[in-house]
Design a protein around this motif. Sequence first.
Motif, PDB file in Angstrom:
ATOM      1  N   ILE A 125       0.808  -1.223   0.000  1.00  0.00           N
ATOM      2  CA  ILE A 125       0.000   0.000   0.000  1.00  0.00           C
ATOM      3  C   ILE A 125       0.838   1.269   0.000  1.00  0.00           C
ATOM      4  CG2 ILE A 125      -1.973  -1.089   1.123  1.00  0.00           C
ATOM      5  CD1 ILE A 125      -0.866   0.239   3.771  1.00  0.00           C
ATOM      6  N   ALA A 126       2.156   1.157   0.086  1.00  0.00           N
ATOM      7  CA  ALA A 126       3.008   2.342   0.138  1.00  0.00           C
ATOM      8  C   ALA A 126       4.400   1.990  -0.348  1.00  0.00           C
ATOM      9  CB  ALA A 126       3.075   2.900   1.565  1.00  0.00           C
ATOM     10  N   SER A 127       5.113   3.017  -0.787  1.00  0.00           N
ATOM     11  CA  SER A 127       6.493   2.824  -1.243  1.00  0.00           C
ATOM     12  C   SER A 127       7.423   2.686  -0.051  1.00  0.00           C
ATOM     13  CB  SER A 127       6.924   4.030  -2.080  1.00  0.00           C
ATOM     14  OG  SER A 127       7.073   5.169  -1.236  1.00  0.00           O
ATOM     15  N   ALA A 132       1.968   6.759   0.111  1.00  0.00           N
ATOM     16  CA  ALA A 132       0.836   5.834   0.005  1.00  0.00           C
ATOM     17  C   ALA A 132       0.373   5.661  -1.434  1.00  0.00           C
ATOM     18  CB  ALA A 132      -0.323   6.338   0.855  1.00  0.00           C
ATOM     19  N   ASN A 133      -0.045   4.446  -1.774  1.00  0.00           N
ATOM     20  CA  ASN A 133      -0.789   4.193  -2.998  1.00  0.00           C
ATOM     21  C   ASN A 133      -2.243   4.502  -2.660  1.00  0.00           C
ATOM     22  OD1 ASN A 133      -2.370   2.992  -5.044  1.00  0.00           O
ATOM     23  ND2 ASN A 133      -0.758   1.517  -5.507  1.00  0.00           N
ATOM     24  N   VAL A 137      -5.289   2.155  -0.963  1.00  0.00           N
ATOM     25  CA  VAL A 137      -5.773   2.382   0.397  1.00  0.00           C
ATOM     26  C   VAL A 137      -7.270   2.659   0.394  1.00  0.00           C
ATOM     27  CG1 VAL A 137      -5.598   3.877   2.422  1.00  0.00           C
ATOM     28  CG2 VAL A 137      -3.521   3.183   1.208  1.00  0.00           C
ATOM     29  N   ARG A 138      -7.722   3.488  -0.527  1.00  0.00           N
ATOM     30  CA  ARG A 138      -9.170   3.799  -0.615  1.00  0.00           C
ATOM     31  C   ARG A 138      -9.997   2.555  -0.852  1.00  0.00           C
ATOM     32  NH1 ARG A 138     -10.944   8.440  -4.602  1.00  0.00           N
ATOM     33  NH2 ARG A 138     -12.930   7.665  -3.848  1.00  0.00           N
ATOM     34  N   ALA A 139      -9.476   1.662  -1.670  1.00  0.00           N
ATOM     35  CA  ALA A 139     -10.220   0.436  -1.997  1.00  0.00           C
ATOM     36  C   ALA A 139     -10.455  -0.435  -0.771  1.00  0.00           C
ATOM     37  CB  ALA A 139      -9.468  -0.354  -3.066  1.00  0.00           C
ATOM     38  N   LEU A 140      -9.633  -0.268   0.257  1.00  0.00           N
ATOM     39  CA  LEU A 140      -9.789  -1.046   1.484  1.00  0.00           C
ATOM     40  C   LEU A 140     -10.866  -0.476   2.401  1.00  0.00           C
ATOM     41  CD1 LEU A 140      -5.990  -1.616   2.215  1.00  0.00           C
ATOM     42  CD2 LEU A 140      -7.621  -3.337   1.422  1.00  0.00           C
ATOM     43  N   ASN A 141     -11.270   0.759   2.131  1.00  0.00           N
ATOM     44  CA  ASN A 141     -12.310   1.433   2.911  1.00  0.00           C
ATOM     45  C   ASN A 141     -12.032   1.390   4.417  1.00  0.00           C
ATOM     46  OD1 ASN A 141     -14.719   2.892   3.207  1.00  0.00           O
ATOM     47  ND2 ASN A 141     -15.939   1.031   3.490  1.00  0.00           N
ATOM     48  N   PRO A 142     -10.863   1.888   4.838  1.00  0.00           N
ATOM     49  CA  PRO A 142     -10.539   1.842   6.265  1.00  0.00           C
ATOM     50  C   PRO A 142     -11.258   2.927   7.053  1.00  0.00           C
ATOM     51  CG  PRO A 142      -8.811   2.985   5.083  1.00  0.00           C
ATOM     52  CD  PRO A 142      -9.777   2.488   4.035  1.00  0.00           C
ATOM     53  N   GLN A 152       3.370  16.241   3.184  1.00  0.00           N
ATOM     54  CA  GLN A 152       3.367  15.689   1.833  1.00  0.00           C
ATOM     55  C   GLN A 152       2.941  14.234   1.789  1.00  0.00           C
ATOM     56  OE1 GLN A 152       6.021  16.656   3.522  1.00  0.00           O
ATOM     57  NE2 GLN A 152       7.841  15.418   3.101  1.00  0.00           N
ATOM     58  N   LEU A 153       3.053  13.537   2.925  1.00  0.00           N
ATOM     59  CA  LEU A 153       2.620  12.146   2.991  1.00  0.00           C
ATOM     60  C   LEU A 153       1.135  12.027   3.319  1.00  0.00           C
ATOM     61  CD1 LEU A 153       5.610  10.544   4.963  1.00  0.00           C
ATOM     62  CD2 LEU A 153       5.211  10.512   2.493  1.00  0.00           C
ATOM     63  N   ILE A 154       0.624  12.988   4.077  1.00  0.00           N
ATOM     64  CA  ILE A 154      -0.762  12.912   4.541  1.00  0.00           C
ATOM     65  C   ILE A 154      -1.747  13.548   3.574  1.00  0.00           C
ATOM     66  CG2 ILE A 154      -2.340  13.826   6.310  1.00  0.00           C
ATOM     67  CD1 ILE A 154      -0.307  13.197   8.400  1.00  0.00           C
ATOM     68  N   GLU A 155      -1.366  14.658   2.953  1.00  0.00           N
ATOM     69  CA  GLU A 155      -2.321  15.416   2.137  1.00  0.00           C
ATOM     70  C   GLU A 155      -2.991  14.601   1.034  1.00  0.00           C
ATOM     71  OE1 GLU A 155      -0.282  18.884   0.821  1.00  0.00           O
ATOM     72  OE2 GLU A 155      -0.419  19.890   2.786  1.00  0.00           O
ATOM     73  N   PRO A 156      -2.265  13.758   0.288  1.00  0.00           N
ATOM     74  CA  PRO A 156      -2.955  12.976  -0.755  1.00  0.00           C
ATOM     75  C   PRO A 156      -4.034  12.056  -0.186  1.00  0.00           C
ATOM     76  CG  PRO A 156      -0.586  12.950  -1.108  1.00  0.00           C
ATOM     77  CD  PRO A 156      -0.804  13.545   0.248  1.00  0.00           C
ATOM     78  N   LEU A 157      -3.818  11.531   0.992  1.00  0.00           N
ATOM     79  CA  LEU A 157      -4.806  10.659   1.624  1.00  0.00           C
ATOM     80  C   LEU A 157      -6.030  11.449   2.064  1.00  0.00           C
ATOM     81  CD1 LEU A 157      -2.250   8.625   3.749  1.00  0.00           C
ATOM     82  CD2 LEU A 157      -3.685   7.658   1.937  1.00  0.00           C
ATOM     83  N   GLU A 158      -5.796  12.605   2.665  1.00  0.00           N
ATOM     84  CA  GLU A 158      -6.920  13.416   3.120  1.00  0.00           C
ATOM     85  C   GLU A 158      -7.704  13.990   1.941  1.00  0.00           C
ATOM     86  OE1 GLU A 158      -5.747  14.844   7.579  1.00  0.00           O
ATOM     87  OE2 GLU A 158      -5.092  16.137   5.931  1.00  0.00           O
TER      88      GLU A 158
END
Length: 388
Positions: A125-127, A132-133, A137-142, A152-158
């Motif tokens: 799920i991450a390099s 993060a990929n 991650v979204r496909a897992l619906n956590p 820079q690591l958090i913003e794409p997820l949020e």
Amino acid sequence: MRDADPNAGLDRRTVLQVFVAGGSAAVLAGCGAAGPAPGASPSGAPSSSAAAGSISITDQRGKTVTFDKPVTKVVTIPMPAASLLVAVDRGADHLGAMHNASWVAMRDGIMGSMFPAALDLPHDIASQDFIANVESVRALNPDVVIQWSDAQLIEPLEKAGLKVIGLANTGKQEDVDAWVAMFAAMLGKPERATEMKAHSDQELAEIKALAAGRTSAGPSILYFNRFTGGLKAAAANTYNDFYIKLVGGTNPATGADPLPGTGMVGLDVEQVLRWDPEVILLGNFDAAMPQDIYADPVWQDVSAVRSRRVYKVPLGGYRWDPPGQESPLMWHWLTDIAFPRPESGLRAKVTDYFRFLYNHQPTGEELDKILWTAANSKSAGYQQFNAA
């Protein structure tokens, strides 16, 4: 994995507040290095209390994340987070995915045998650099993603609509306390954080008392985060530097001829020869073993090699070299490495700690695997860790 502060964890000041909101736990963990988010107090706590019945957590960015109920599916990206979640939960049922390096530690250690279903979880799920990929991650619906606190690591997820808890790692034991408290709160088990911190505090006090009672100086101890394919050693602002000094040793990488910079810093053999460390620790982030150094002519003039004091760091539910739930066991192991005795009490302590953390009683074979008794068998004093 990031590490920091050379004097970390020595004062153990409390940075967590735990309170009850409508019967559910809420944790304010304000010890982040990045500073409070807009709207947060200087301590990192939110400016308003959590809604009744909800769980509200202020992460180490100073950002508050709220859940209507305890989480049931967690994706972890920082390497220590997967095993830490399992320890807090005493099970792997709520772990949804993890970084590949976390998975490798589970596979190679005994976490995979304690919780075999965890080895079937996604771990791509991450390099390597924790990016993060997002689609995976979204496909897992956590319910929540655990990530390092770098923007820079958090913003794409949020931006993808995911809830994220950001972890800092300043190299302080307080970080571990904060991580445990946040995980316990989001799982709806705040009392677990209190139990784990009490155990850790007790072990820390014991190690400090042992160090304070000695009249002789400890050895110089060099920790290699990487050995094969290029040397990297623990410099300033690392957890490794903290525990080397905690047990009464010295770290040549932060001494009179220090490595430049902080964290894990690259170096050459010539620098090690100049330091001439008395003890060398090989971490669990590559496959290097004591025999590799003993057999290499390049290292024969180093004191640690001449006296056969090169050791592979143990690997339990997670690697013992970085900060984590098994760090108190690392402190005891390193104390016995620095100041060897005929028989260590570590095997019994590991057994007790594993019952507490994982509800698991390790077998003799598992204890040997955790402590690398075979790989370390040719190193001085290691017989103290053998079964009686």
